[in-house]
Design a protein around this motif. Structure first.
Motif, PDB file in Angstrom:
ATOM      1  N   ARG A  16      -5.321   5.690  -6.205  1.00 54.68           N
ATOM      2  CA  ARG A  16      -5.477   4.744  -7.312  1.00 54.68           C
ATOM      3  C   ARG A  16      -4.746   5.202  -8.573  1.00 54.68           C
ATOM      4  O   ARG A  16      -4.695   4.448  -9.544  1.00 54.68           O
ATOM      5  CB  ARG A  16      -6.956   4.541  -7.646  1.00 54.68           C
ATOM      6  N   ASN A  17      -4.224   6.368  -8.547  1.00 54.32           N
ATOM      7  CA  ASN A  17      -3.553   6.896  -9.737  1.00 54.32           C
ATOM      8  C   ASN A  17      -2.047   6.651  -9.650  1.00 54.32           C
ATOM      9  O   ASN A  17      -1.286   7.497  -9.191  1.00 54.32           O
ATOM     10  CB  ASN A  17      -3.844   8.397  -9.898  1.00 54.32           C
ATOM     11  N   TYR A  18      -1.664   5.457 -10.058  1.00 51.62           N
ATOM     12  CA  TYR A  18      -0.249   5.087 -10.082  1.00 51.62           C
ATOM     13  C   TYR A  18       0.216   4.970 -11.527  1.00 51.62           C
ATOM     14  O   TYR A  18      -0.482   4.389 -12.366  1.00 51.62           O
ATOM     15  CB  TYR A  18      -0.030   3.757  -9.359  1.00 51.62           C
ATOM     16  N   SER A  19       1.380   5.525 -11.793  1.00 49.02           N
ATOM     17  CA  SER A  19       1.899   5.494 -13.162  1.00 49.02           C
ATOM     18  C   SER A  19       2.365   4.087 -13.528  1.00 49.02           C
ATOM     19  O   SER A  19       2.717   3.278 -12.668  1.00 49.02           O
ATOM     20  CB  SER A  19       3.065   6.477 -13.305  1.00 49.02           C
ATOM     21  N   GLN A  58       3.716  -3.297 -15.167  1.00 54.38           N
ATOM     22  CA  GLN A  58       4.150  -2.950 -13.811  1.00 54.38           C
ATOM     23  C   GLN A  58       3.739  -1.529 -13.466  1.00 54.38           C
ATOM     24  O   GLN A  58       3.931  -0.607 -14.266  1.00 54.38           O
ATOM     25  CB  GLN A  58       5.672  -3.085 -13.673  1.00 54.38           C
ATOM     26  N   TRP A  59       3.187  -1.373 -12.258  1.00 53.23           N
ATOM     27  CA  TRP A  59       2.794  -0.057 -11.764  1.00 53.23           C
ATOM     28  C   TRP A  59       3.727   0.397 -10.647  1.00 53.23           C
ATOM     29  O   TRP A  59       4.412  -0.414 -10.014  1.00 53.23           O
ATOM     30  CB  TRP A  59       1.364  -0.100 -11.218  1.00 53.23           C
ATOM     31  N   ASP A  60       3.704   1.694 -10.377  1.00 53.27           N
ATOM     32  CA  ASP A  60       4.581   2.292  -9.373  1.00 53.27           C
ATOM     33  C   ASP A  60       3.914   2.321  -7.999  1.00 53.27           C
ATOM     34  O   ASP A  60       3.697   3.383  -7.413  1.00 53.27           O
ATOM     35  CB  ASP A  60       4.961   3.712  -9.814  1.00 53.27           C
ATOM     36  N   LEU A  76       2.422  -6.678 -12.068  1.00 53.95           N
ATOM     37  CA  LEU A  76       3.413  -6.483 -11.006  1.00 53.95           C
ATOM     38  C   LEU A  76       3.296  -5.102 -10.382  1.00 53.95           C
ATOM     39  O   LEU A  76       2.924  -4.127 -11.055  1.00 53.95           O
ATOM     40  CB  LEU A  76       4.847  -6.635 -11.548  1.00 53.95           C
ATOM     41  N   GLY A  77       3.625  -5.028  -9.097  1.00 56.18           N
ATOM     42  CA  GLY A  77       3.861  -3.750  -8.450  1.00 56.18           C
ATOM     43  C   GLY A  77       5.359  -3.500  -8.421  1.00 56.18           C
ATOM     44  O   GLY A  77       6.119  -4.121  -9.161  1.00 56.18           O
ATOM     45  N   LYS A  78       5.794  -2.597  -7.535  1.00 59.58           N
ATOM     46  CA  LYS A  78       7.207  -2.223  -7.485  1.00 59.58           C
ATOM     47  C   LYS A  78       7.822  -2.693  -6.169  1.00 59.58           C
ATOM     48  O   LYS A  78       7.217  -2.536  -5.106  1.00 59.58           O
ATOM     49  CB  LYS A  78       7.340  -0.705  -7.610  1.00 59.58           C
ATOM     50  N   GLU A  79       8.999  -3.279  -6.264  1.00 58.78           N
ATOM     51  CA  GLU A  79       9.764  -3.653  -5.069  1.00 58.78           C
ATOM     52  C   GLU A  79      11.082  -2.887  -5.109  1.00 58.78           C
ATOM     53  O   GLU A  79      11.824  -2.962  -6.080  1.00 58.78           O
ATOM     54  CB  GLU A  79       9.998  -5.165  -5.036  1.00 58.78           C
ATOM     55  N   THR A  80      11.366  -2.151  -4.054  1.00 60.79           N
ATOM     56  CA  THR A  80      12.528  -1.281  -4.028  1.00 60.79           C
ATOM     57  C   THR A  80      13.793  -2.063  -3.692  1.00 60.79           C
ATOM     58  O   THR A  80      13.724  -3.139  -3.081  1.00 60.79           O
ATOM     59  CB  THR A  80      12.346  -0.163  -2.985  1.00 60.79           C
ATOM     60  N   PRO A  81      14.970  -1.548  -4.066  1.00 61.81           N
ATOM     61  CA  PRO A  81      16.236  -2.196  -3.687  1.00 61.81           C
ATOM     62  C   PRO A  81      16.372  -2.351  -2.179  1.00 61.81           C
ATOM     63  O   PRO A  81      16.988  -3.312  -1.705  1.00 61.81           O
ATOM     64  CB  PRO A  81      17.287  -1.240  -4.248  1.00 61.81           C
ATOM     65  N   GLU A  82      15.786  -1.421  -1.405  1.00 64.15           N
ATOM     66  CA  GLU A  82      15.848  -1.511   0.052  1.00 64.15           C
ATOM     67  C   GLU A  82      15.073  -2.738   0.548  1.00 64.15           C
ATOM     68  O   GLU A  82      15.496  -3.423   1.487  1.00 64.15           O
ATOM     69  CB  GLU A  82      15.267  -0.247   0.692  1.00 64.15           C
ATOM     70  N   ASP A  83      13.942  -3.029  -0.106  1.00 60.56           N
ATOM     71  CA  ASP A  83      13.143  -4.186   0.290  1.00 60.56           C
ATOM     72  C   ASP A  83      13.805  -5.495  -0.118  1.00 60.56           C
ATOM     73  O   ASP A  83      13.780  -6.473   0.626  1.00 60.56           O
ATOM     74  CB  ASP A  83      11.745  -4.108  -0.331  1.00 60.56           C
TER      75      ASP A  83
END
Length: 470
Positions: free
Chosen positions: A154-157, A257-259, A229-236
């Motif tokens: 649960r600890n996301y920056s 936005q969280w990581d 928002l969460g994070k979406e990677t360039p790969e995704d």
């Protein structure tokens, strides 16, 4: 000789009787304590509100025949032999609140102002370290296994945070904001966010609107806004759009936005991390509207409705448990493997608690802080609105059903009525183009539909089937 025997018998009675009584009392105490401990190991049973006529309850619109199906006091499978992963994890946590082991009463423990955040990770590693649990992991579907492997985290920056302390806000705020719009979005949904900013989600002062013909002063309230928002990677995505998201944040100041990976099952993380952020940075908003970025909201009527609720619940001292939306009761986990809501029996067994549809729900700022606290005692669940229901039942609070929240849309006949959108507070699944048109139409027909009341609770039998989201 007879006198001697009689004396010996009396001595034996005097000596043995207390011993026998003490032995019997010890056996009784051991059996009683064992039963209580065993009961608590099955899971803490939340208190049922005394104002309920019976332990049977079902939300309006969820029953197939108008009857009230039986719902157990606990929302998860209580059988000790159940090897479903979530149930085992939660039972392990529930033992922490066993009143036999702990001197404090379990209800008092569950209303503490702060919980140890290491409680859930500790129980997670202790349970998942067992050989039998590791074997069950391998049998879970891939997406469920991925969620289960990370549900202790649960600890996301925070990667991007709003400009304002508590979301985008007007510089001219002269009183505490009435509502914070907290909207779940994704990186690619720029059009959805932009339309919300231009229509029902504008920050600043918004005038209310009569919700029935007998209303007097319509009043108004200040609005704040934040997108989650969460994070979406360039790969995704196939492309790196992080610089575009930062530019959007710089211009509008409303991105949080969280990581963590932005997936359907991680929508629950958005709730939990939003409650933490809200508790630390948002002391002023009286209400939170948490919804998806494809909802349409009748903001003027929502303001008037919440002002009425504020007055009513303050007078009854119940604002700390206020939540309203389209409530679903007696729902079962979806066992259809091709559904995105699929929850296998190896992960969870039992009914779902009563919960408000996650497309759009309103709750008080006070309740948001309580949800943050109690969520530290409940393991994450893949379906976000069900998880909120789990937290609510642990607080001995229940969402209120209101038919003006249409998270499962209108019927075609209802929507064809000229003032249909003046009868609702929220409707789900509208495209950006539809939101623009609906907002313009709401303004154009305001005078024509000014005396149209909000949808009321239906007196007839409710709709035939439970919502498809479960």
């Amino acid at each position: 000789m007879a006198r001697r025997c009689c004396r010996l018998r009396n001595i034996l009675i005097c000596v043995c009787t207390p011993c026998c009584c003490l032995t019997a009392l010890s056996i009784y105490a051991i059996v009683t304590i064992s039963l209580q401990v065993n009961s608590m190991m099955l899971g803490h049973v939340p208190r049922v509100s005394s104002n309920l006529a019976s332990p049977h309850f079902v939300a309006a619109g969820a029953s197939s025949n108008g009857s009230n199906p039986s719902v157990p006091k606990t929302f998860w499978e209580r059988h000790l032999r159940s090897d479903a992963l979530w149930n085992r994890l939660q039972r392990h946590v529930d033992r922490h609140f066993n009143p036999i082991v702990r001197k404090e009463k379990s209800d008092t423990l569950l209303e503490r102002s702060s919980f140890d955040e290491s409680l859930l990770p500790q129980s997670y590693f202790e349970v998942t370290g067992m050989d039998s649990v590791r074997e069950n992991f391998e049998r879970l579907p891939k997406q469920v296994e991925e969620f289960a492997s990370n549900m202790h985290k649960r600890n996301y920056s925070i990667l991007i945070r709003p400009d304002g302390e508590c979301g985008a806000q007007s510089k001219q705020e002269k009183e505490p904001p009435l509502i914070l719009f907290a909207i779940k979005s994704t990186a690619l949904n720029f059009r959805n966010r932009q339309v919300i900013r231009q229509t029902w989600g504008r920050v600043g002062w918004v005038e209310g609107q009569r919700i029935n013909s007998s209303d007097g002063d319509m009043g108004g309230g200040y609005i704040r806004r934040v997108f989650l928002l969460g994070k979406e990677t360039p790969e995704d995505l196939g492309v790196d759009i992080s610089h575009l998201l930062r530019a959007e944040s710089k211009r509008h100041g409303d991105i949080l936005q969280w990581d963590f990976k932005d997936t359907f099952f991680n929508l629950t993380l958005k709730d939990v991390l939003f409650w933490r952020w809200f508790s630390r940075h948002c002391g002023k908003p009286l209400f939170v509207l948490k919804g998806d970025d494809d909802v349409f909201i009748n903001t003027p009527k929502l303001i008037s409705y919440l002002q009425d609720q504020l007055e009513e619940h303050r007078s009854r001292n119940t604002l700390h448990e206020f939540m309203v939306g389209e409530v679903i009761g007696s729902a079962l986990p979806n066992r259809v493997s091709r559904s995105k809501y699929f929850i296998p029996e190896g992960f969870y067994r039992g009914l779902y608690p009563m919960y408000a549809g996650g497309g759009g729900v309103v709750y008080s700022g006070e309740l948001a802080r309580r949800l943050h606290n109690i969520s530290k005692t409940i393991h994450l669940f893949p379906i976000d609105d069900v998880y909120v229901g789990m937290c609510m039942i642990r607080l001995n609070a229940h969402p209120v059903h209101h038919p003006a929240f249409r998270t499962f849309d209108f019927t075609e006949k209802e929507e064809a009525q000229p003032c249909s959108y003046h009868t609702i507070l929220l409707v789900h699944r509208r495209s950006p183009r539809e939101v623009v048109d609906l907002w313009a139409n709401l303004k154009d027909t305001r005078e024509q539909c000014q005396d149209v009341p909000l949808r009321a609770v239906e007196k007839k039998k409710q709709r035939a089937t439970p919502p498809p989201s479960v």
